[in-house]
Design a protein around this motif. Sequence first.
Motif, PDB file in Angstrom:
ATOM      1  N   ARG A 298      -0.283  60.726  -2.399  1.00 30.17           N
ATOM      2  CA  ARG A 298       0.103  60.958  -3.789  1.00 30.17           C
ATOM      3  C   ARG A 298       1.626  60.884  -3.948  1.00 30.17           C
ATOM      4  NH1 ARG A 298      -3.301  64.166  -6.977  1.00 30.17           N
ATOM      5  NH2 ARG A 298      -3.874  65.362  -5.127  1.00 30.17           N
TER       6      ARG A 298
ATOM      7  N   GLY B  54      -9.784  61.914  -4.657  1.00 26.87           N
ATOM      8  CA  GLY B  54     -10.969  62.703  -4.388  1.00 26.87           C
ATOM      9  C   GLY B  54     -11.337  62.578  -2.923  1.00 26.87           C
TER      10      GLY B  54
ATOM     11  N   LYS C 112      -4.523  59.953  -8.506  1.00 23.45           N
ATOM     12  CA  LYS C 112      -5.518  61.013  -8.392  1.00 23.45           C
ATOM     13  C   LYS C 112      -6.392  60.711  -7.180  1.00 23.45           C
ATOM     14  CE  LYS C 112      -4.245  63.017 -12.241  1.00 23.45           C
ATOM     15  NZ  LYS C 112      -3.533  64.308 -12.211  1.00 23.45           N
TER      16      LYS C 112
ATOM     17  N   GLU D   1      -8.305  67.487 -14.457  1.00 27.34           N
ATOM     18  CA  GLU D   1      -7.681  68.791 -14.246  1.00 27.34           C
ATOM     19  C   GLU D   1      -6.636  69.088 -15.305  1.00 27.34           C
ATOM     20  OE1 GLU D   1      -5.357  69.082 -10.689  1.00 27.34           O
ATOM     21  OE2 GLU D   1      -5.919  71.156 -10.392  1.00 27.34           O
TER      22      GLU D   1
ATOM     23  N   THR E 253      -7.439  65.987   3.210  1.00 27.33           N
ATOM     24  CA  THR E 253      -6.829  66.501   1.986  1.00 27.33           C
ATOM     25  C   THR E 253      -5.312  66.510   2.090  1.00 27.33           C
ATOM     26  OG1 THR E 253      -8.773  67.905   1.597  1.00 27.33           O
ATOM     27  CG2 THR E 253      -6.767  68.446   0.392  1.00 27.33           C
TER      28      THR E 253
ATOM     29  N   ASN F 235     -10.350  66.069 -10.303  1.00 31.47           N
ATOM     30  CA  ASN F 235      -8.898  65.900 -10.226  1.00 31.47           C
ATOM     31  C   ASN F 235      -8.376  65.171 -11.448  1.00 31.47           C
ATOM     32  OD1 ASN F 235      -6.244  65.543  -9.389  1.00 31.47           O
ATOM     33  ND2 ASN F 235      -6.824  65.076  -7.287  1.00 31.47           N
TER      34      ASN F 235
END
Length: 263
Positions: free
Chosen positions: A197, A225, A223, A253, A190, A250
């Motif tokens: 990003r 995941g 984006k 969102e 993550t 995401n």
Amino acid sequence: MATLFHVIATASRHIRKTDRPAALKGTAAFLFSATLVSVILTGIAVLIVGERDWLSALVLAIALPLILITPLLYLFATRLIALDRQNRDLQQAAREDHLTGVFNRPHLLGMLERELALSQRHNYIVSVLLIEISDFSQLLDEQGRHVGEQALRLFADGIAEKIRESDLFGRFDGAQFLLVLPHTSFEDATRMGEGLRAIAANLKIKGRIQDDGSRPSVKITAKIGAASTENSGRNLNSLLNEADYALYQNRNERREKPPAADA
């Protein structure tokens, strides 16, 4: 044998200019070796038989390989080199995405299956990141195919430069990419996703040429995941479905956020 000559004859249609110097170099090396062996054997024969005209025998030993073998060997070598290059190109095309140069979906999924099997055997974690360029269809509509392809290439290059050699990265579908992270926890994956990003946000992409001749920069966002064998198990479909669901959340969102209240 007939099949071999048919394959070689077919390869002649794919010969490039770069193949000929390599074939010439190989032919020269082989002829040198063949001539050297021929001279040595002829010299031994002359000594044994006692041939007086030894000079003529040595000339024949040198001339015969050059006259008889050179043309055929050169043609044969040229076609073999072209065939070998064609096979390498086919192998590369079978595993690489034609636009971005990273792994394509079939090869990437095969590698992921293999990684999951190894992780089961050696008991280590595998995480994946499903990465998507946001609003890519809108980018194509507004900027055109050329800018869209430029975005895909730069995005793929930017990620490929930041990952480890042990990671697996490829184009999954359209504007989606899949990054496989062996020996990486969900939490670490993550965090890495956030870094990727940021890479997307810093890419410099030239937009479509405007009426005044300028090409303003186009901003893109990504984006992501994430999924891990920690939570999804080591089943390929379960892992990908979990990453796809996280990407879906995401992706939506921003749309799900309520509008800000008026002051």
